[in-house]
Design a protein around this motif. Structure first.
Motif, PDB file in Angstrom:
ATOM      1  N   GLU A 127       0.829  -1.207   0.000  1.00  0.00           N
ATOM      2  CA  GLU A 127       0.000   0.000   0.000  1.00  0.00           C
ATOM      3  C   GLU A 127       0.867   1.263   0.000  1.00  0.00           C
ATOM      4  N   GLU A 128       1.987   1.219   0.702  1.00  0.00           N
ATOM      5  CA  GLU A 128       2.898   2.364   0.740  1.00  0.00           C
ATOM      6  C   GLU A 128       3.522   2.604  -0.632  1.00  0.00           C
ATOM      7  N   LEU A 129       3.916   1.511  -1.283  1.00  0.00           N
ATOM      8  CA  LEU A 129       4.521   1.630  -2.607  1.00  0.00           C
ATOM      9  C   LEU A 129       3.513   2.148  -3.632  1.00  0.00           C
ATOM     10  N   GLU A 130       2.288   1.679  -3.539  1.00  0.00           N
ATOM     11  CA  GLU A 130       1.253   2.134  -4.471  1.00  0.00           C
ATOM     12  C   GLU A 130       0.998   3.630  -4.307  1.00  0.00           C
ATOM     13  N   LYS A 131       1.017   4.102  -3.078  1.00  0.00           N
ATOM     14  CA  LYS A 131       0.838   5.535  -2.827  1.00  0.00           C
ATOM     15  C   LYS A 131       2.015   6.325  -3.386  1.00  0.00           C
ATOM     16  N   LEU A 132       3.224   5.793  -3.197  1.00  0.00           N
ATOM     17  CA  LEU A 132       4.423   6.443  -3.718  1.00  0.00           C
ATOM     18  C   LEU A 132       4.389   6.501  -5.243  1.00  0.00           C
ATOM     19  N   ILE A 133       3.991   5.407  -5.869  1.00  0.00           N
ATOM     20  CA  ILE A 133       3.894   5.358  -7.329  1.00  0.00           C
ATOM     21  C   ILE A 133       2.901   6.400  -7.836  1.00  0.00           C
ATOM     22  N   HIS A 134       1.773   6.501  -7.168  1.00  0.00           N
ATOM     23  CA  HIS A 134       0.753   7.474  -7.564  1.00  0.00           C
ATOM     24  C   HIS A 134       1.307   8.900  -7.508  1.00  0.00           C
TER      25      HIS A 134
END
Length: 213
Positions: free
Chosen positions: A5-12
């Motif tokens: 979830e942290e990586l997905e937020k960072l990617i966004h």
């Protein structure tokens, strides 16, 4: 370890602001306990992911790494830059060592990672028993320990002087990794247990500086 979830937020955030993501995954084989590594490659094609056998298989001397770039346009830009700088050619031995390490090194990897995890547990337990002035941040991955030395001093200059000149220990100063590292030192425990024992007994001397700074 970064959570999915942290990586997905960072990617966004990065995609929204047109920021290129370079993901250093060099320690991805060295995960502790029940934690899990989530590769950026599993979440987006717009990424440059970096890997190397140097940490897992102690092959830093081979000066070899490899990079995965799924997106064709990004990959072509990267290769053009690499060739333009004339640094696209590695040494003859690195690729062979890398192939052998990943293809035939599983037994060695299992044994050495078990050994290093025991080193991690030893260092953490030693600090709890003998060095109350230091709090150790238990790692979720890698063989690098973060030592919270703020009970001694929050000044990186003071800590550097104590560790190098007084204790005769060469650790990485936390400030080298950003302002949030002020008051921390980073310790590498990827070494023989005897070497680690010598270092930990030297480190015990830091208790004497608890009230001086």
């Amino acid at each position: 370890c970064w959570k999915k979830e942290e990586l997905e937020k960072l990617i966004h955030i990065c995609h929204k602001n047109n920021i290129t993501i370079i993901s250093d995954e060099i320690h991805s084989d060295l995960i502790r306990n029940n934690h899990q590594h989530t590769s950026m490659l599993s979440l987006t094609d717009k990424v440059i992911s970096c890997f190397s056998p140097s940490k897992t298989f102690n092959l830093a001397g081979m000066s070899t790494s490899f990079i995965v770039i799924p997106d064709k346009e990004m990959r072509e830009k990267y290769l053009k830059t690499l060739h333009g700088l004339h640094i696209a050619h590695g040494n003859l031995f690195g690729p062979v060592a890398t192939e052998i390490a990943y293809g035939q090194g599983e037994e060695w990897y299992i044994q050495v990672w078990d050994y290093l995890q025991n080193n991690i547990d030893y260092a953490i337990d030693f600090c709890k028993k003998h060095i109350p002035t230091i709090d150790v941040v238990a790692p979720e991955a890698t063989y690098l320990l973060w030592l919270d030395c703020r009970k001694i001093s929050t000044s990186h200059e003071v800590l550097q002087d104590i560790f190098v000149n007084k204790l005769k220990l060469g650790l990485n100063n936390g400030i080298d990794f950003g302002n949030a590292g002020e008051g921390f030192m980073r310790m590498n425990v990827a070494c023989p247990r005897k070497t680690l024992e010598i270092a930990m007994n030297k480190l015990k001397g830091i208790n004497a500086f608890a009230t001086n700074n």
